[in-house]
Design an enzyme around this catalytic site. Structure first.
Site, PDB file in Angstrom:
ATOM      1  N   ASP A 142       0.878  -1.174   0.000  1.00 41.23           N
ATOM      2  CA  ASP A 142       0.000   0.000   0.000  1.00 41.23           C
ATOM      3  C   ASP A 142       0.910   1.216   0.000  1.00 41.23           C
ATOM      4  O   ASP A 142       1.540   1.529   1.012  1.00 41.23           O
ATOM      5  CB  ASP A 142      -0.885  -0.030   1.259  1.00 41.23           C
ATOM      6  CG  ASP A 142      -1.699   1.244   1.421  1.00 41.23           C
ATOM      7  OD1 ASP A 142      -1.818   1.991   0.438  1.00 41.23           O
ATOM      8  OD2 ASP A 142      -2.218   1.476   2.530  1.00 41.23           O
TER       9      ASP A 142
ATOM     10  N   LYS B 159       3.115  11.652  -3.799  1.00 41.66           N
ATOM     11  CA  LYS B 159       1.948  11.071  -4.468  1.00 41.66           C
ATOM     12  C   LYS B 159       0.907  12.135  -4.858  1.00 41.66           C
ATOM     13  O   LYS B 159       0.142  11.947  -5.794  1.00 41.66           O
ATOM     14  CB  LYS B 159       1.324  10.040  -3.526  1.00 41.66           C
ATOM     15  CG  LYS B 159       0.740   8.842  -4.239  1.00 41.66           C
ATOM     16  CD  LYS B 159       0.329   7.803  -3.237  1.00 41.66           C
ATOM     17  CE  LYS B 159      -1.003   7.231  -3.592  1.00 41.66           C
ATOM     18  NZ  LYS B 159      -1.471   6.288  -2.593  1.00 41.66           N
TER      19      LYS B 159
ATOM     20  N   GLU C 218      -7.472   0.960  -3.500  1.00 40.76           N
ATOM     21  CA  GLU C 218      -7.350   0.816  -2.042  1.00 40.76           C
ATOM     22  C   GLU C 218      -8.620   0.256  -1.389  1.00 40.76           C
ATOM     23  O   GLU C 218      -8.546  -0.693  -0.616  1.00 40.76           O
ATOM     24  CB  GLU C 218      -6.987   2.146  -1.377  1.00 40.76           C
ATOM     25  CG  GLU C 218      -5.516   2.493  -1.426  1.00 40.76           C
ATOM     26  CD  GLU C 218      -5.188   3.450  -2.546  1.00 40.76           C
ATOM     27  OE1 GLU C 218      -5.983   3.521  -3.501  1.00 40.76           O
ATOM     28  OE2 GLU C 218      -4.139   4.115  -2.480  1.00 40.76           O
TER      29      GLU C 218
ATOM     30  N   ASP D 205     -12.014   4.798   2.341  1.00 40.52           N
ATOM     31  CA  ASP D 205     -10.586   4.820   2.656  1.00 40.52           C
ATOM     32  C   ASP D 205     -10.124   6.269   2.677  1.00 40.52           C
ATOM     33  O   ASP D 205     -10.027   6.922   1.626  1.00 40.52           O
ATOM     34  CB  ASP D 205      -9.807   4.019   1.599  1.00 40.52           C
ATOM     35  CG  ASP D 205      -8.301   4.070   1.861  1.00 40.52           C
ATOM     36  OD1 ASP D 205      -7.890   4.597   2.905  1.00 40.52           O
ATOM     37  OD2 ASP D 205      -7.544   3.575   1.014  1.00 40.52           O
TER      38      ASP D 205
END
Ligand code: AMP
Length: 598
Positions: free
Chosen positions: A13, A76, A167, A193
C-alpha cells in the site's frame, strides 16, 4: 522462511503519508503485515537527501525538522498533475522543499544531495519508497521479492507489478475475509478509505467468494494533510498576531509547526482539546497554544462535506438505495476523525460503522491476498473472485472529436459490448479507430489508449456499416475489434494494464476533471451536434440534387457557403452559426426544390 518466500508476491500500500507491506504466509495460513527495522508496521512515505546519503522512511521523517528543504514527502499528491495545477500551487506554499516546473510542465522537486543539486519527479520519489517497501519485505523474508500487487501504477526496475488494485477494494478483501464465518447470503459493503492525501470509496457486493464492485469514486486531493494544512495556517496566523512575525518563509519553523499540528490533530480524535508547545519556534520565540475539537471541525467543515458528496456520488453511481448498504467499513488513518464518522453515520441513516479491521494495514493485507492469488503454488490462500468495474468510460473518437462511449464507467467486468458505426464520408476505404478512456465529451480531452486502422472497405457512399466490439476480460485486459460488415474484414487491438491505462489515482483525477468541465463539455456537445446536423443536411441535399442533376444557381451557392462553414476551424464558430446556416439552407431547399422538380 527463505524457501517459503521463493517467488513470493507481496502486497504494497503506497500511501501519501505512510506505506505498508504485507505477505501471504502459506504455511501459517494467514497474512503477515511486515514491520520495518524500527519495529513499525507502517513506514513514512518520506525520502531525504543529505551531504552523505539518501534516507527513506522513518530515518527520513525523523530528521525532517533539521533538513526540511531536502526532505521530500507528499510526492503522491503530485503524480499525474501539471506544475500549474491550482492544487500543486496551493500545496507548494506549504512544502518546505523546492518544486519547480520541469519538462512538459511536470512538477519537479529540487534538492541538494551530496553537495550537488538534484532534480526529481514525483514518480521517482514514489519508486524509491516502493523499493524501500520491497527491501523491508526482503529483510523479513530473507529472500528476494520480485512480484507485487500495488495500489498505484508505478513501473519500477526489479519489481514486477502483478496488478494494480484500488485501495478500497483491497480493504474490502481484508474485511470479507475477517467476516467470512458470519457472512451469509449477499452483503452490500461500503468501504471508505481516508488516508493522508486521498479519499477513495467503493460500494461492493460480497456473496460467498465473489466480490463484485458496484461503483467507485474518489478525490485525489483530499486527505489528512489538508487538515494539517488548515491547522498550520490557523496557528501561523495566531503566531503572527501575537508576535507580528510571519513564519511562512522559514521552512524549519514550518516543518516543526506542521509536525505539531499533525500530532494535535491525532489527539483531537480522542480528546476534545489538544495543546501545542514548541520551544524557540521562530527567532527564539516559544509558541504555546491549544485548539478544541470544535474549532478543528469548523476549520475543516467544507472538506468533510466534500467527502460526503463523494460518498453520495458512489452510492448514486451504483444505483443502490443507501438503506440497502449492510456495512460501512472505515479504513485509512483519517477515518479516525470523529466528525467524519458522525457525518458518514448520518448519511447512512444512523448505521453503525465497522471499525473492526485495522485502518492502517487492511489495504496492504488485501493486496497481499490478491498477490498470492495471482502467484502460483499457494493452495491455502482464500479463494476469492474479484469482479471489478470499469472506473472510466471507454469508447472511440467519432467525427468532430466526439467521444462515443461503448462501455460506460462503472460497468462490471468481464463485459462485451458491440456498437455499429458508419464510414464518415464517401469512398472511405480505410478508417482509423482511436480508443479512449474518460468522461469528457471531446475525445481528445480523454486518455488515448491506442489506435488501429481498418482497411479494405469497399468504395461507396458514406454510412458503410462498421461493427465495433469492446471486450474486457476478468483481468481488465481490453480487446477492441472493428469489422467491416460488408466484407467481414476485421482488425483489432489489445490494451493491457501497462499500455497507457490509468492507475486508480489517475482515474479519480480524470473523473474530477470531467466534473470541473461539465458546463464546457455540454457546450462542446451542443455545438458538435449542430455542426453534424448541418453537415448531414448538406450531404443529403447534395446527394438529392446529384440524383436530379440539378445542383445549380442559388442552391449551389448556398451549399458552398454552408460547406465552408462546416469545414472551417470549429474554434472560429459557435453553435448558433451552424443552426442559423442549417435553417437558411432548409429554407432555400424548400423554396427551390418545387421549382426544380417542375
Ligand atoms: P494513511 O495514508 O491511511 O496511513 O493515513 C495517514 C493519515 O492519517 C495522516 O494524514 C495522519 O495524520 C492521519 N491520521 C492517523 N491517525 C489519525 C488520528 N488518530 N486522527 C486523525 N488523523 C489520523
Amino acid at each position: 522462511m527463505a524457501k517459503e518466500s521463493e517467488g513470493v508476491a507481496v502486497g504494497i500500500d503506497l500511501g501519501t503519508t505512510y506505506s505498508c507491506v504485507a505477505v501471504w504466509l502459506e504455511h501459517h495460513n494467514r497474512v503477515e503485515i511486515i514491520h520495518n527495522n524500527q519495529g513499525n508496521k507502517t513506514t513514512p512515505s518520506y525520502v531525504a537527501f543529505t551531504d552523505k546519503q539518501r534516507l527513506i522512511g522513518d530515518a527520513a521523517k525523523n530528521q525532517a525538522a533539521i533538513n526540511p528543504t531536502n526532505t521530500v514527502f507528499d510526492a503522491k499528491r503530485m503524480i499525474g498533475r501539471k506544475y500549474n495545477d491550482p492544487n500543486i500551487q496551493k500545496d507548494k506554499l506549504l512544502w518546505p522543499f523546492k518544486v519547480i516546473s520541469g519538462v512538459d510542465d511536470q512538477p519537479t522537486i529540487v534538492v541538494q544531495h551530496k553537495g550537488q543539486e538534484r532534480r526529481l519527479c514525483a514518480e521517482e520519489v514514489s519508486a524509491m519508497i516502493l523499493l524501500k517497501m520491497r527491501n523491508i519485505a526482503e529483510a523479513y523474508l530473507e529472500s528476494p521479492v520480485k512480484n507485487a500487487v500495488i495500489t498505484t501504477r508505478r513501473a519500477i526496475a526489479g519489481l514486477n507489478v502483478l496488478r494494480i488494485i484500488n485501495e478500497p477494494t483491497a480493504a474490502a478483501i481484508a474485511y470479507g475475509l475477517d467476516k467470512r464465518s458470519n457472512c451469509v447470503g449477499e452483503r452490500n459493503i461500503f468501504v471508505s478509505d481516508f488516508g493522508g492525501g486521498t479519499f477513495d470509496v467503493s460500494l461492493l457486493t460480497i456473496k460467498d467468494k465473489v466480490f463484485e464492485i458496484k461503483a467507485t469514486a474518489g478525490n485525489t486531493h483530499l486527505g489528512g494533510e489538508d487538515f494539517d494544512n488548515r491547522m498550520l495556517n490557523y496557528f501561523m496566523e495566531e503566531f503572527n498576531k501575537k508576535n507580528n512575525l510571519d513564519i511562512s518563509g522559514n521552512s524549519r519553523a514550518l516543518r516543526r509547526l506542521r509536525n505539531a499540528c499533525e500530532r494535535a490533530k491525532r489527539v483531537l480524535s480522542y480528546n476534545v482539546d489538544a495543546f501545542i508547545e514548541i520551544d524557540g519556534l521562530f527567532k527564539g520565540i516559544d509558541f504555546c497554544s491549544s485548539i478544541t475539537r470544535g474549532r478543528f471541525e469548523e476549520l475543516n467543515i467544507d472538506l468533510f462535506r466534500e467527502c460526503i458528496d463523494t460518498v453520495n456520488k458512489c452510492v448514486t453511481d451504483a444505483n443502490m438505495d443507501k438503506n440497502c448498504v449492510d456495512d460501512v467499513v472505515l479504513v485509512g488513518g483519517s477515518s479516525r476523525i470523529p466528525k467524519l464518522q458522525q457525518l458518514l453515520q448520518e448519511f447512512f441513516n444512523g448505521k453503525d460503522l465497522c471499525r473492526s479491521i485495522n485502518p492502517d494495514e487492511s489495504v496492504a493485507f488485501g493486496a497481499a491476498v490478491q498477490a498470492a492469488l495471482l502467484s502460483e503454488g499457494f493452495k491455502n490462500v482464500p479463494n476469492l473472485v474479484l469482479h471489478d468495474v470499469t472506473p472510466l468510460s471507454l469508447g472511440i473518437l467519432t467525427k468532430g472529436d466526439l467521444m462515443s462511449v461503448v462501455i460506460p464507467k462503472n460497468t462490471t467486468i468481464p463485459v462485451k459490448k458491440k456498437q455499429r458505426y458508419s464510414t464518415p464520408g464517401d469512398n472511405h476505404t480505410v478508417i482509423k479507430i482511436d480508443v479512449f478512456e474518460g468522461e469528457r465529451a471531446r475525445a481528445t480531452d480523454n486518455n488515448l489508449l491506442g489506435w488501429f486502422k481498418l482497411s479494405g472497405i469497399p468504395k461507396g457512399p458514406k454510412g458503410q456499416p462498421v461493427m465495433v466490439t469492446f471486450e474486457i476480460d476478468a483481468n481488465g485486459i481490453l480487446y477492441v475489434t472493428a469489422e467491416d460488415e460488408t466484407t467481414g474484414n476485421s482488425n483489432e487491438i489489445t490494451i493491457s494494464h501497462d499500455t497507457g491505462r490509468m492507475s486508480p489515482k489517475e482515474v479519480a483525477r480524470l473523473i474530477q476533471e470531467a466534473k470541473d468541465y461539465e458546463a464546457e463539455d455540454k457546450k462542446f456537445l451542443e455545438k458538435a451536434r449542430a455542426r453534424k446536423d448541418l453537415d448531414d443536411y448538406i450531404y443529403n441535399m447534395e446527394k438529392d440534387l446529384k440524383d436530379k442533376k440539378k445542383n445549380k444557381g442559388i442552391i449551389a451557392r448556398s451549399i458552398l457557403k454552408a460547406k465552408r462553414l462546416v469545414t472551417d476551424d470549429e474554434d472560429k464558430h459557435d453553435k448558433e452559426e451552424y443552426e442559423k446556416e442549417l435553417k437558411h439552407l432548409q429554407k432555400v431547399f424548400e423554396r427551390m426544390m418545387p421549382r426544380l422538380e417542375n
